[in-house]
Write a protein that holds these residues in place. Structure first.
Motif, PDB file in Angstrom:
ATOM      1  N   LYS A  38       0.838  -1.204   0.000  1.00  0.00           N
ATOM      2  CA  LYS A  38       0.000   0.000   0.000  1.00  0.00           C
ATOM      3  C   LYS A  38       0.872   1.252   0.000  1.00  0.00           C
ATOM      4  O   LYS A  38       0.567   2.248  -0.674  1.00  0.00           O
ATOM      5  N   ARG A  41       2.224   2.567  -3.460  1.00  0.00           N
ATOM      6  CA  ARG A  41       1.318   3.274  -4.388  1.00  0.00           C
ATOM      7  C   ARG A  41       1.282   2.614  -5.768  1.00  0.00           C
ATOM      8  O   ARG A  41       1.471   3.264  -6.808  1.00  0.00           O
ATOM      9  N   ILE A  42       1.026   1.348  -5.759  1.00  0.00           N
ATOM     10  CA  ILE A  42       0.936   0.583  -7.008  1.00  0.00           C
ATOM     11  C   ILE A  42      -0.460   0.731  -7.602  1.00  0.00           C
ATOM     12  O   ILE A  42      -1.458   0.729  -6.879  1.00  0.00           O
ATOM     13  N   LYS A  43      -0.522   0.838  -8.930  1.00  0.00           N
ATOM     14  CA  LYS A  43      -1.800   1.016  -9.622  1.00  0.00           C
ATOM     15  C   LYS A  43      -2.171  -0.237 -10.410  1.00  0.00           C
ATOM     16  O   LYS A  43      -1.314  -1.042 -10.773  1.00  0.00           O
ATOM     17  N   LYS A  44      -3.469  -0.369 -10.666  1.00  0.00           N
ATOM     18  CA  LYS A  44      -3.958  -1.497 -11.447  1.00  0.00           C
ATOM     19  C   LYS A  44      -3.326  -1.486 -12.839  1.00  0.00           C
ATOM     20  O   LYS A  44      -3.121  -0.444 -13.438  1.00  0.00           O
ATOM     21  N   MET A  46      -0.296  -2.388 -13.678  1.00  0.00           N
ATOM     22  CA  MET A  46       1.156  -2.207 -13.709  1.00  0.00           C
ATOM     23  C   MET A  46       1.891  -3.532 -13.912  1.00  0.00           C
ATOM     24  O   MET A  46       1.371  -4.607 -13.595  1.00  0.00           O
ATOM     25  N   ALA A  65      -2.424  -6.010  -5.871  1.00  0.00           N
ATOM     26  CA  ALA A  65      -2.425  -4.568  -6.147  1.00  0.00           C
ATOM     27  C   ALA A  65      -2.505  -4.254  -7.643  1.00  0.00           C
ATOM     28  O   ALA A  65      -3.151  -3.280  -8.038  1.00  0.00           O
ATOM     29  N   VAL A  66      -1.861  -5.066  -8.486  1.00  0.00           N
ATOM     30  CA  VAL A  66      -1.850  -4.767  -9.926  1.00  0.00           C
ATOM     31  C   VAL A  66      -3.139  -5.196 -10.623  1.00  0.00           C
ATOM     32  O   VAL A  66      -3.394  -4.793 -11.756  1.00  0.00           O
ATOM     33  N   GLY A  70      -2.687  -6.633 -14.578  1.00  0.00           N
ATOM     34  CA  GLY A  70      -1.272  -6.420 -14.295  1.00  0.00           C
ATOM     35  C   GLY A  70      -0.516  -7.731 -14.225  1.00  0.00           C
ATOM     36  O   GLY A  70      -1.084  -8.808 -14.385  1.00  0.00           O
ATOM     37  N   ASP A 122       7.122  -1.173 -14.818  1.00  0.00           N
ATOM     38  CA  ASP A 122       6.663   0.030 -14.126  1.00  0.00           C
ATOM     39  C   ASP A 122       7.384   0.197 -12.790  1.00  0.00           C
ATOM     40  O   ASP A 122       7.766   1.309 -12.422  1.00  0.00           O
TER      41      ASP A 122
END
Length: 274
Positions: A38, A41-44, A46, A65-66, A70, A122
């Protein structure tokens, strides 16, 4: 036994992926990994490369998280037969059978120096894997290669700057094991200790720009007790070390064992850079 009440992120993970439902120890470890990820700051969607993925503790949190679009590539120098109570192979086979499995690719007995990829990821992640490195220059070499194939790097490791006396035992155990690795050839998970300032300096030498630093609570984890127990098991092996080293190590042992089973784990520090 679980030492904490699981938070919502863990219970959601367990119900969604049907992993670790009967493993209370792993559930506690999972909570910390989810907290670390968390903070990254991983984004979908990636793409992530993880160096030193081990049994996949952080890998599953990264894969969550991805999202389904991802992917995570996990690399580890160890073989599938390394580790306990589950080997790397056994642990990651369970992960691959879950619905997270299609997002993850594991490579064991893979030296990152020989890893070849035309892809630019990424994020590159090193999570509690830096103490496996024997020398700072080896870690710097990895950072320099990652600078070429990853847009960002997210790093997590135990924070040697302990803030509570109950964490001293974990600090002493780690220090003893690092000294031990200088006298006894072994494949233990502590070959050297790196302070967060040293990691920052190595990242900057590799031309990374530090974006974020922080601390994530890990005091509730079981690692302090595990490391203390293992460290006590190797005490007699210092008999051949130079007298001055034996004296110093004995002092660390006395400090470590005054915890009277009231030890708590060190916290984790995180550094994110681009």
């Amino acid at each position: 036994m679980k030492s904490i009440e699981l938070n919502e992120s863990v219970t959601t993970f367990l119900s969604t992926y049907k992993l670790f439902e009967e493993d209370e120890i792993q559930q506690v470890q999972l909570q910390h990994r989810l907290d670390l990820v968390k903070s990254f700051r991983i984004k979908k969607g990636m793409s992530i490369i993880e160096i030193g993925c081990g049994q996949g503790d952080t890998t599953v949190a990264l894969a969550d998280a991805v999202g389904k679009d991802g992917k995570v590539i996990g690399i580890d120098l160890a073989s599938r037969n390394y580790g306990s109570p589950l080997t790397l192979g056994q642990a990651t086979d369970l992960i691959k059978k879950s619905t997270l499995g299609e997002r993850i690719t594991f490579h064991f007995e893979m030296d990152f120096d020989t890893f070849d990829s035309n892809e630019v990821f990424d994020i590159a992640v090193l999570s509690h894997s830096s103490w496996y490195f024997k020398r700072p220059e080896d870690l710097l070499r990895y950072f320099k290669k990652l600078r070429k194939i990853a847009k960002r790097i997210c790093f997590a490791e135990w924070d040697l700057d302990f803030t509570h006396i109950t964490q001293r035992s974990h600090f002493c155990a780690a220090s003893i094991q690092a000294i031990y690795s200088n006298f006894v050839n072994n494949d233990g998970n502590i070959q050297n200790l790196f302070h967060k300032m040293q990691i920052q300096e190595l990242l900057e030498k590799a031309d990374f720009h530090i974006e974020k630093q922080g601390t994530v609570n890990a005091m509730y984890l079981q690692d302090a007790k595990w490391e203390k127990s293992y460290t006590n098991s190797i005490r007699e092996e210092f008999v051949d070390a130079p007298p001055m080293i034996q004296s110093m190590v004995n002092s660390y042992y006395e400090l470590m064992n005054t915890s009277n089973d009231n030890e708590q784990s060190l916290n984790s520090f995180i550094i994110c850079a681009s």
